[in-house]
Design a protein around this motif. Structure first.
Motif, PDB file in Angstrom:
ATOM      1  N   VAL A 155      -3.211 -45.761  26.923  1.00 39.02           N
ATOM      2  CA  VAL A 155      -1.892 -45.528  27.411  1.00 39.02           C
ATOM      3  C   VAL A 155      -2.112 -45.915  28.974  1.00 39.02           C
ATOM      4  CG1 VAL A 155      -1.071 -44.094  25.587  1.00 39.02           C
ATOM      5  CG2 VAL A 155      -2.249 -43.324  27.802  1.00 39.02           C
ATOM      6  N   PRO A 156      -1.191 -45.967  29.779  1.00 40.69           N
ATOM      7  CA  PRO A 156      -1.057 -46.085  30.973  1.00 40.69           C
ATOM      8  C   PRO A 156      -1.996 -44.964  31.776  1.00 40.69           C
ATOM      9  CG  PRO A 156       0.913 -46.785  30.568  1.00 40.69           C
ATOM     10  CD  PRO A 156       0.452 -46.156  29.195  1.00 40.69           C
ATOM     11  N   ALA A 157      -3.083 -44.863  32.328  1.00 40.44           N
ATOM     12  CA  ALA A 157      -3.772 -44.078  32.858  1.00 40.44           C
ATOM     13  C   ALA A 157      -4.439 -44.617  34.286  1.00 40.44           C
ATOM     14  CB  ALA A 157      -4.925 -43.511  31.985  1.00 40.44           C
ATOM     15  N   GLN A 158      -4.000 -44.151  35.375  1.00 38.31           N
ATOM     16  CA  GLN A 158      -4.548 -44.518  36.553  1.00 38.31           C
ATOM     17  C   GLN A 158      -4.394 -43.628  37.789  1.00 38.31           C
ATOM     18  OE1 GLN A 158      -1.384 -47.740  35.482  1.00 38.31           O
ATOM     19  NE2 GLN A 158      -2.563 -49.125  36.842  1.00 38.31           N
ATOM     20  N   THR A 159      -5.211 -44.259  38.806  1.00 37.23           N
ATOM     21  CA  THR A 159      -5.700 -43.281  39.865  1.00 37.23           C
ATOM     22  C   THR A 159      -4.784 -43.558  41.157  1.00 37.23           C
ATOM     23  OG1 THR A 159      -7.786 -42.595  39.156  1.00 37.23           O
ATOM     24  CG2 THR A 159      -7.528 -42.684  41.635  1.00 37.23           C
ATOM     25  N   VAL A 160      -4.387 -42.785  42.053  1.00 40.96           N
ATOM     26  CA  VAL A 160      -3.850 -43.218  43.451  1.00 40.96           C
ATOM     27  C   VAL A 160      -4.918 -42.820  44.433  1.00 40.96           C
ATOM     28  CG1 VAL A 160      -1.421 -43.506  42.938  1.00 40.96           C
ATOM     29  CG2 VAL A 160      -2.255 -41.361  43.509  1.00 40.96           C
ATOM     30  N   SER A 161      -4.987 -43.426  45.459  1.00 41.50           N
ATOM     31  CA  SER A 161      -6.056 -43.147  46.657  1.00 41.50           C
ATOM     32  C   SER A 161      -5.698 -43.845  48.019  1.00 41.50           C
ATOM     33  CB  SER A 161      -7.299 -43.753  46.179  1.00 41.50           C
ATOM     34  OG  SER A 161      -8.363 -43.378  47.031  1.00 41.50           O
ATOM     35  N   THR A 162      -6.103 -43.125  49.053  1.00 40.32           N
ATOM     36  CA  THR A 162      -5.960 -44.033  50.436  1.00 40.32           C
ATOM     37  C   THR A 162      -7.268 -43.983  50.913  1.00 40.32           C
ATOM     38  OG1 THR A 162      -5.933 -41.762  51.572  1.00 40.32           O
ATOM     39  CG2 THR A 162      -3.664 -42.712  50.725  1.00 40.32           C
ATOM     40  N   PHE A 163      -8.290 -44.009  50.060  1.00 39.72           N
ATOM     41  CA  PHE A 163      -9.875 -44.454  50.637  1.00 39.72           C
ATOM     42  C   PHE A 163     -10.001 -45.752  50.239  1.00 39.72           C
ATOM     43  CE2 PHE A 163     -14.383 -45.054  49.055  1.00 39.72           C
ATOM     44  CZ  PHE A 163     -14.854 -45.219  50.697  1.00 39.72           C
ATOM     45  N   ASP A 164      -9.766 -46.850  51.421  1.00 44.01           N
ATOM     46  CA  ASP A 164      -9.902 -48.208  51.148  1.00 44.01           C
ATOM     47  C   ASP A 164     -11.131 -48.833  51.760  1.00 44.01           C
ATOM     48  OD1 ASP A 164      -9.693 -48.023  53.850  1.00 44.01           O
ATOM     49  OD2 ASP A 164      -7.735 -49.008  54.103  1.00 44.01           O
ATOM     50  N   PHE A 165     -12.322 -48.081  51.710  1.00 45.58           N
ATOM     51  CA  PHE A 165     -13.629 -48.559  52.406  1.00 45.58           C
ATOM     52  C   PHE A 165     -13.542 -48.923  53.869  1.00 45.58           C
ATOM     53  CE2 PHE A 165     -13.520 -48.894  47.875  1.00 45.58           C
ATOM     54  CZ  PHE A 165     -14.781 -49.012  47.627  1.00 45.58           C
ATOM     55  N   GLU A 166     -12.409 -48.697  54.571  1.00 46.39           N
ATOM     56  CA  GLU A 166     -12.443 -49.076  55.931  1.00 46.39           C
ATOM     57  C   GLU A 166     -11.850 -47.763  56.939  1.00 46.39           C
ATOM     58  OE1 GLU A 166      -9.645 -52.404  56.452  1.00 46.39           O
ATOM     59  OE2 GLU A 166     -10.988 -53.731  55.209  1.00 46.39           O
ATOM     60  N   ASN A 167     -11.391 -46.762  56.154  1.00 46.80           N
ATOM     61  CA  ASN A 167     -10.737 -45.714  56.780  1.00 46.80           C
ATOM     62  C   ASN A 167     -11.726 -44.585  56.704  1.00 46.80           C
ATOM     63  OD1 ASN A 167     -10.273 -45.207  54.283  1.00 46.80           O
ATOM     64  ND2 ASN A 167      -8.194 -44.282  54.539  1.00 46.80           N
ATOM     65  N   PHE A 168     -12.847 -44.432  56.277  1.00 39.89           N
ATOM     66  CA  PHE A 168     -13.506 -43.117  56.091  1.00 39.89           C
ATOM     67  C   PHE A 168     -15.023 -43.610  56.142  1.00 39.89           C
ATOM     68  CE2 PHE A 168     -15.006 -39.377  53.906  1.00 39.89           C
ATOM     69  CZ  PHE A 168     -14.825 -38.335  54.924  1.00 39.89           C
ATOM     70  N   ASP A 169     -15.911 -42.905  56.802  1.00 42.28           N
ATOM     71  CA  ASP A 169     -17.321 -43.565  56.846  1.00 42.28           C
ATOM     72  C   ASP A 169     -18.362 -42.309  56.305  1.00 42.28           C
ATOM     73  OD1 ASP A 169     -16.626 -45.814  58.284  1.00 42.28           O
ATOM     74  OD2 ASP A 169     -16.845 -44.788  60.195  1.00 42.28           O
ATOM     75  N   PHE A 170     -17.779 -41.276  55.480  1.00 44.81           N
ATOM     76  CA  PHE A 170     -18.663 -40.252  55.196  1.00 44.81           C
ATOM     77  C   PHE A 170     -18.722 -40.016  53.806  1.00 44.81           C
ATOM     78  CE2 PHE A 170     -17.299 -39.528  59.779  1.00 44.81           C
ATOM     79  CZ  PHE A 170     -18.484 -39.791  60.174  1.00 44.81           C
ATOM     80  N   TYR A 171     -18.498 -40.871  52.809  1.00 44.19           N
ATOM     81  CA  TYR A 171     -18.626 -40.838  51.266  1.00 44.19           C
ATOM     82  C   TYR A 171     -19.854 -40.345  50.977  1.00 44.19           C
ATOM     83  CZ  TYR A 171     -18.842 -42.292  46.687  1.00 44.19           C
ATOM     84  OH  TYR A 171     -19.147 -42.236  45.176  1.00 44.19           O
ATOM     85  N   HIS A 172     -20.002 -39.106  50.319  1.00 49.46           N
ATOM     86  CA  HIS A 172     -21.243 -38.557  49.682  1.00 49.46           C
ATOM     87  C   HIS A 172     -22.060 -38.333  51.036  1.00 49.46           C
ATOM     88  CE1 HIS A 172     -20.895 -39.743  45.171  1.00 49.46           C
ATOM     89  NE2 HIS A 172     -19.899 -38.964  45.434  1.00 49.46           N
ATOM     90  N   LYS A 173     -21.397 -38.025  51.903  1.00 50.33           N
ATOM     91  CA  LYS A 173     -22.293 -37.390  53.241  1.00 50.33           C
ATOM     92  C   LYS A 173     -21.931 -36.215  53.700  1.00 50.33           C
ATOM     93  CE  LYS A 173     -23.193 -42.349  54.843  1.00 50.33           C
ATOM     94  NZ  LYS A 173     -22.881 -43.249  56.065  1.00 50.33           N
TER      95      LYS A 173
END
Length: 328
Positions: free
Chosen positions: A270-288
């Motif tokens: 069935v439709p199962a989806q995620t919304v996000s605003t992390f686009d790899f350009e607007n946040f530099d501290f993923y897993h930090k």
């Protein structure tokens, strides 16, 4: 968000408790495009929840840790205080696929339509993160404010709205997933469990990393698996404007498969989806360690919630299942 490895490259992506006052009612306003929006979520409440979940006291919310236990109790209490029932015997859904005690937190609001209440919508976000890691400038706590205290905070506000207003014709399951960072283990466990119970699932809608806005976009959120269903086009139709868009990184990094929507897609088809605003350009501290509350934008997050509430309400109350998987 968890890490996935495709062809030797790294794939990256992927709330004190507030009781809703009995006299609180959402304020409905009209946007410039003439559509109805709600003024329900308040920036101060969003910030309070986010700050707690991302606090040093929770030690990065690693699954099975003492830190995430504090977050679990907080989310349980929020459900209890707002009259949201446990879906199972308790709010805790113990993972069967993890070597430490870990729990999805699962609540339930029954639908108000005698027929449609037998169909379900799941709204979720993962509340775990990666705990303590190698120190940066003396800080070894990966607080996970964006990933994914932000998404969990959004879910708390959405569930408070429906707990207060009870406008859902279909039944709602709200889930805070554990062990997403260990390989989507919480959602894999729950998807299999609900499938075995023959749950009639309409859609699964997931919030992931919405703490800071995207720049230079004419929409506020992007949808993973954008072309796999008609969810984006229907949600924009329900909103009366373009609120959901597409970013190339979603396809490049196969983000559809990187968050808790994916096990429900594979188990239920069935439709199962995620919304996000992390686009790899607007946040530099993923897993930090610098993924801290102070870098988040509660005003933006509040806008996301108040934009999504009426869209989700329309979507869950349509007499037929309008959101469908596109022809494969």
């Amino acid at each position: 968000m968890r890490k996935l490895y495709f062809f030797a490259s790294v794939l990256l992506i992927a709330c004190g408790s507030q009781k809703l006052a009995p006299t609180t009612n959402p304020v409905v306003t009209e946007s410039t495009s003439g559509i109805t929006k709600v003024d329900f979520a308040k920036e101060e409440n969003v910030a309070k929840t986010l700050k707690f979940l991302a606090s040093d006291d929770n030690e990065g919310r690693d699954s099975g840790s003492k830190g995430i236990e504090k977050a679990s109790v907080f989310l349980e209490n929020m459900m209890k205080e707002n009259g949201i029932k446990p879906y199972f015997k308790t709010y805790r859904d113990t993972l069967s696929n993890f070597d430490k005690p870990a729990y999805n937190i699962v609540g339930y609001i029954e639908g108000n339509d005698s027929k449609l209440k037998n169909e379900f919508v799941i709204i979720g976000a993962h509340y775990d993160h990666i705990g303590k890691i190698a120190a940066v400038n003396g800080d070894d706590i990966a607080n996970g404010a964006n990933d994914n205290a932000s998404g969990s905070t959004a879910v708390t506000e959405v569930m408070k709205y429906f707990a207060k207003n009870k406008k859902n014709k279909r039944s709602l399951i709200f889930v805070f997933f554990s062990a997403e960072e260990k390989g989507l283990l919480g959602s894999k466990h729950l998807a299999k469990k609900l499938k075995a119970a023959n749950l009639d699932l309409y859609i699964m809608f997931n919030f992931e990393m919405i703490g800071v806005p995207m720049q230079n976009k004419d929409f506020i959120l992007y949808l993973t698996g954008f072309g796999k269903t008609n969810m984006a086009s229907k949600m924009n139709e329900y909103a009366g404007e373009k609120v959901i868009g597409y970013v190339p990184a979603e396809t490049k990094y196969q983000l559809f498969r990187a968050s808790d929507n994916y096990p429900f897609f594979t188990e239920f088809d069935v439709p199962a989806q995620t919304v996000s605003t992390f686009d790899f350009e607007n946040f530099d501290f993923y897993h930090k360690p610098d993924d801290e509350f102070e870098l988040m934008d509660p005003k933006h997050m509040t806008n996301v919630v108040n934009t999504m509430i009426p869209v989700l309400e329309i979507m869950m109350n349509k007499p037929t299942k309008e959101i469908t998987i596109n022809v494969k």
